[in-house]
Design a protein around this motif. Structure first.
Motif, PDB file in Angstrom:
ATOM      1  N   ALA A  57      18.731  30.112   6.038  1.00 21.92           N
ATOM      2  CA  ALA A  57      19.603  31.285   5.946  1.00 21.92           C
ATOM      3  C   ALA A  57      19.700  31.732   4.493  1.00 21.92           C
ATOM      4  O   ALA A  57      19.439  30.960   3.566  1.00 21.92           O
ATOM      5  CB  ALA A  57      20.984  30.964   6.500  1.00 21.92           C
ATOM      6  N   VAL A  76      19.477  34.783   9.070  1.00 20.45           N
ATOM      7  CA  VAL A  76      19.249  33.434   9.558  1.00 20.45           C
ATOM      8  C   VAL A  76      17.896  33.490  10.245  1.00 20.45           C
ATOM      9  O   VAL A  76      17.631  34.421  11.022  1.00 20.45           O
ATOM     10  CB  VAL A  76      20.351  32.986  10.549  1.00 20.45           C
ATOM     11  CG1 VAL A  76      20.028  31.626  11.153  1.00 20.45           C
ATOM     12  CG2 VAL A  76      21.715  32.952   9.856  1.00 20.45           C
ATOM     13  N   ARG A  81      19.006  30.892  14.952  1.00 19.69           N
ATOM     14  CA  ARG A  81      20.114  31.759  15.341  1.00 19.69           C
ATOM     15  C   ARG A  81      20.834  31.173  16.552  1.00 19.69           C
ATOM     16  O   ARG A  81      20.272  30.403  17.314  1.00 19.69           O
ATOM     17  CB  ARG A  81      19.595  33.167  15.649  1.00 19.69           C
ATOM     18  CG  ARG A  81      19.095  33.836  14.385  1.00 19.69           C
ATOM     19  CD  ARG A  81      18.559  35.212  14.603  1.00 19.69           C
ATOM     20  NE  ARG A  81      17.984  35.697  13.339  1.00 19.69           N
ATOM     21  CZ  ARG A  81      17.115  36.664  13.254  1.00 19.69           C
ATOM     22  NH1 ARG A  81      16.710  37.308  14.333  1.00 19.69           N
ATOM     23  NH2 ARG A  81      16.642  37.018  12.077  1.00 19.69           N
ATOM     24  N   ALA A  86      25.333  31.945  10.738  1.00 18.31           N
ATOM     25  CA  ALA A  86      25.708  33.200  10.083  1.00 18.31           C
ATOM     26  C   ALA A  86      27.201  33.205   9.776  1.00 18.31           C
ATOM     27  O   ALA A  86      27.613  33.613   8.679  1.00 18.31           O
ATOM     28  CB  ALA A  86      25.329  34.395  10.959  1.00 18.31           C
TER      29      ALA A  86
END
Length: 152
Positions: A57, A76, A81, A86
């Motif tokens: 990230a 990310v 994900r 995030a």
């Protein structure tokens, strides 16, 4: 979910990974030259998110660290994900000491309003006061020009 470690140490950043993502996978910086990415990192507060030794990230804040900040280049990696990374990354950005007490903290997003709204971001209260110079194809146009002129 593996533990995400977040660091603002620029020496830890995988600049090659950041450049590869921005230049090929992002919707906002397609074709950005590596030199431009390196310069942008040098002049910003940057946050890397790491699982083990792997960077997964990134977020960058352009700021005077007194009155204004602009959040950019948040991502990310696709395969990471859905793990809350995030949100964790943004929590660290928003808690960063030199980003406290700012008069204005801005960002632009096409599809991540749900990530940023809980952090206090909203549409501008007076959009008529904002102006911009926007050239979305600046990187691809420059590359095309260089190729045409034989200088790439």
């Amino acid at each position: 979910m593996s533990e995400l470690r977040i660091s603002a140490d620029k020496h830890e950043l995988d600049v090659g990974l950041v450049h590869a993502f921005l230049s090929t996978q992002s919707t906002w910086a397609k074709g950005i030259p590596r030199e431009t990415v390196e310069r942008s990192i040098e002049h910003s507060i940057c946050f890397g998110g790491y699982v083990g030794a792997e960077q997964v990230a990134f977020a960058r804040v352009i700021t005077d660290q007194a009155t204004f900040a602009y959040l950019v280049d948040v991502f990310v990696l696709p395969e990471h994900r859905g793990s809350g990374y995030a949100k964790a990354l943004m929590a660290e950005v928003m808690a960063w000491p030199s980003l406290q007490g700012l008069r204005r903290f801005m960002l632009a997003t096409w599809n991540a309003h749900a990530l940023y709204a809980p952090l206090g971001f909203a549409a501008p209260g007076r959009p008529e006061t904002l102006m911009e110079r926007y050239h979305p194809d600046v990187y691809t146009d420059a590359a095309r020009l260089a190729a045409q002129n034989g200088t790439s």
